[in-house]
Design an enzyme around this catalytic site. Structure first.
Site, short mmCIF file in Angstrom:
data_model
loop_
_atom_site.label_atom_id
_atom_site.label_comp_id
_atom_site.label_asym_id
_atom_site.label_seq_id
_atom_site.Cartn_x
_atom_site.Cartn_y
_atom_site.Cartn_z
N GLY A 78 14.12 -6.89 -45.94
CA GLY A 78 13.98 -5.68 -45.13
C GLY A 78 13.04 -5.90 -43.95
O GLY A 78 13.27 -5.40 -42.85
N THR A 79 12.00 -6.67 -44.18
CA THR A 79 11.02 -6.93 -43.12
C THR A 79 11.69 -7.64 -41.94
O THR A 79 11.50 -7.25 -40.77
CB THR A 79 9.86 -7.79 -43.67
N ASN A 157 8.41 5.18 -48.66
CA ASN A 157 8.30 4.41 -49.90
C ASN A 157 7.25 4.96 -50.85
O ASN A 157 7.31 4.74 -52.05
CB ASN A 157 8.03 2.93 -49.60
N GLN A 185 14.36 2.17 -48.58
CA GLN A 185 14.22 2.94 -49.82
C GLN A 185 15.38 3.92 -50.04
O GLN A 185 15.56 4.43 -51.14
CB GLN A 185 12.89 3.73 -49.82
N GLY A 206 17.85 -6.07 -50.22
CA GLY A 206 18.58 -6.26 -51.46
C GLY A 206 17.80 -5.87 -52.71
O GLY A 206 18.32 -5.19 -53.59
N HIS A 207 16.53 -6.26 -52.74
CA HIS A 207 15.80 -6.12 -54.02
C HIS A 207 15.40 -4.68 -54.34
O HIS A 207 14.86 -4.41 -55.39
CB HIS A 207 14.60 -7.07 -54.08
N THR A 243 21.31 -21.46 -42.78
CA THR A 243 22.40 -21.48 -43.77
C THR A 243 22.30 -20.25 -44.67
O THR A 243 21.22 -19.90 -45.14
CB THR A 243 22.34 -22.78 -44.61
N CYS A 331 -5.73 -2.40 -50.51
CA CYS A 331 -7.00 -3.12 -50.52
C CYS A 331 -7.34 -3.56 -49.10
O CYS A 331 -6.67 -4.41 -48.53
CB CYS A 331 -6.88 -4.33 -51.44
N1 PLP Z 1 10.56 -0.89 -45.53
C1 PLP Z 1 10.25 -0.13 -46.57
C2 PLP Z 1 10.32 1.35 -46.44
C3 PLP Z 1 9.87 -0.72 -47.78
O1 PLP Z 1 9.54 0.05 -48.82
C4 PLP Z 1 9.82 -2.13 -47.86
C5 PLP Z 1 9.36 -2.80 -49.09
O2 PLP Z 1 8.63 -2.24 -49.88
C6 PLP Z 1 10.18 -2.88 -46.73
C7 PLP Z 1 10.54 -2.23 -45.58
C8 PLP Z 1 10.17 -4.39 -46.75
O3 PLP Z 1 11.27 -4.89 -47.47
P1 PLP Z 1 11.26 -6.41 -47.98
O4 PLP Z 1 10.35 -6.45 -49.15
O5 PLP Z 1 12.68 -6.69 -48.36
O6 PLP Z 1 10.80 -7.24 -46.85
#
Ligand code: PLP
Length: 394
Positions: A78-79, A157, A185, A206-207, A243, A331
């Site tokens: 996602g990042t 999130n 999310q 994905g996760h 790849t 933290c």
């Molecule tokens: N965006 C949101 C709202 C998330 O909650 C998260 C992960 O917690 C991310 C982006 C980042 O996703 P990833 O862990 O797949 O990089």
């Protein structure tokens, strides 16, 4: 001891059906999808099938009769999808030097924005109210002819609060800006139709939807010129070098297929479990507050503040009972500070410190919820007995 997993916004279990789809692509069908030989090429065909499944979940175009590129680009997470969307928007709107986002975005957006500020880009962060709702007037005033991109998360999130993305798209487009949503999310939980929304970019991970870690999706509207974030080979039609993570992409395709099939049913089931949790907490534990926009919230997320105690202590005692959840703290330089989301919502300090995020999945049961509340009651009582703030304020 049985594990009760209530931390699905952190990550989810890979579903057995997903794993089953992935397994042949490690030791048997390990060919490179870009290879000319059919051993590799047949893996490429499976990736295209996964792309179709992902497009179907999001309402995106897979491939027209003219064989145009799909609107789905596979990424590593996602990042990466979030960073890539911002990068592409700035390239697609040259001359525009402003990004409008919100104060409660994930660090995948906020920390990249910090970097862009250092590179001379103006970033405006729209505030939220005490329920985490976006200040729409502020948003409207912030978007102008210098804005390249409006980027807003679909759902938060930490609190599950859902933003009015459809309105944001209209506001962005009226000013000639592009619009991105971090739907990490929301995907699989909320109905997403990128075509109906007319949104330009959308990120998925994905996760968070029962596929493995290390794979993500970036939806890019076909009409938007896309500049890659990762340069390399001609994979993903030269839009993302490297790849392909074939097994994980194929797993993600299956996770998206299942999510589309089951979304409505699981949404009802999970919301009922979430409500059961909150009702029992409200009934059995005094001085609590539930954070977020209770009318517009993800079905699975419950952010609960237990006043006058520390969230980390609650988590540790829950952990001793096999219960996994998260706190609302981050933290920073060695001390635990309430998260930027809770601070932006002006949750009082004494409540923000004792905030726990429970995030459920369809694998949870009513028995697990009841067990969790039965553990929580003595844990909160015990911690309050030794809390000087509780003694002062109760
Ligand atoms: N965006 C949101 C709202 C998330 O909650 C998260 C992960 O917690 C991310 C982006 C980042 O996703 P990833 O862990 O797949 O990089």
């Amino acid at each position: 001891m049985k594990t009760i997993y209530l931390d699905n916004n952190a990550t989810t279990a890979v579903r057995p059906e997903v794993l089953e789809k992935m397994l042949p692509f490690f030791c048997e069908r390990y060919g490179n999808p870009s290879s000319i030989h059919s051993f590799g090429g047949s893996v490429g065909a499976e990736i295209e099938e996964a792309r179709r499944r992902c497009a179907e979940l999001l309402g995106a175009k897979f491939r027209d009769r003219d064989n145009c590129a799909s609107e789905i680009i596979f990424t590593s997470c996602g990042t990466e999808s979030d960073n890539s969307a911002i990068n592409a928007a700035l390239k697609a709107r040259p001359g525009r030097k402003k990004i409008v986002t919100s104060v409660v975005e994930h660090p995948a957006i906020l920390h990249y924005c910090d970097e862009l500020i250092r590179r001379g880009i103006e970033v405006v962060k729209v505030p939220v109210d005490e329920r985490g709702r976006l200040d729409m007037e502020f948003l409207e005033k912030s978007v102008d002819e210098n804005t390249a991109l409006v980027t807003l998360m679909w759902a938060n999130n930490e609190t599950g609060t859902i933003f009015p993305v459809a309105e944001a798209v209209k506001i962005a487009h009226r000013a000639g800006a592009l619009c991105h949503s971090d739907a990490v999310q929301a995907a699989g939980k909320e109905l997403i139709d990128v075509d109906a929304l007319d949104i330009d970019f959308l990120s998925v991970s994905g996760h968070k939807l029962h596929a493995p870690k290390g794979v993500g999706i970036l939806f890019v509207r076909r009409s938007i010129p896309f500049d890659p974030f990762i340069w390399g080979g001609h994979q993903e039609r030269s839009r993302r070098g490297g790849t392909e993570n074939a097994a994980s992409i194929i797993g993600l395709g299956e996770a998206c297929r299942l999510a589309k099939l089951e979304r409505e049913k699981t949404q009802v089931k999970i919301a009922a479990l979430r409500d059961r949790l909150e009702e029992q907490i409200k009934e059995k534990i005094p001085c609590i507050r539930i954070n977020g926009d209770l009318e517009h919230r993800l079905c699975n997320t419950s952010s609960v503040s237990f006043e006058y105690i520390e969230g980390e202590s609650i988590l540790m005692l829950l952990d001793m009972n096999g219960i996994c959840a998260s706190s609302g703290s981050a933290c920073t330089t060695g001390s635990l500070e309430p998260s930027h989301v809770l601070r932006a919502m002006n949750v009082p300090y004494t409540a923000a410190h004792g905030t726990i995020r429970f995030s459920l999945s369809a694998a949870n049961t009513a028995e697990e919820i009841d067990f969790t509340v039965n553990c929580l009651v003595p844990v909160i009582e015990r911690l309050r007995q030794i809390s000087p703030y509780w003694k002062e304020n109760k």
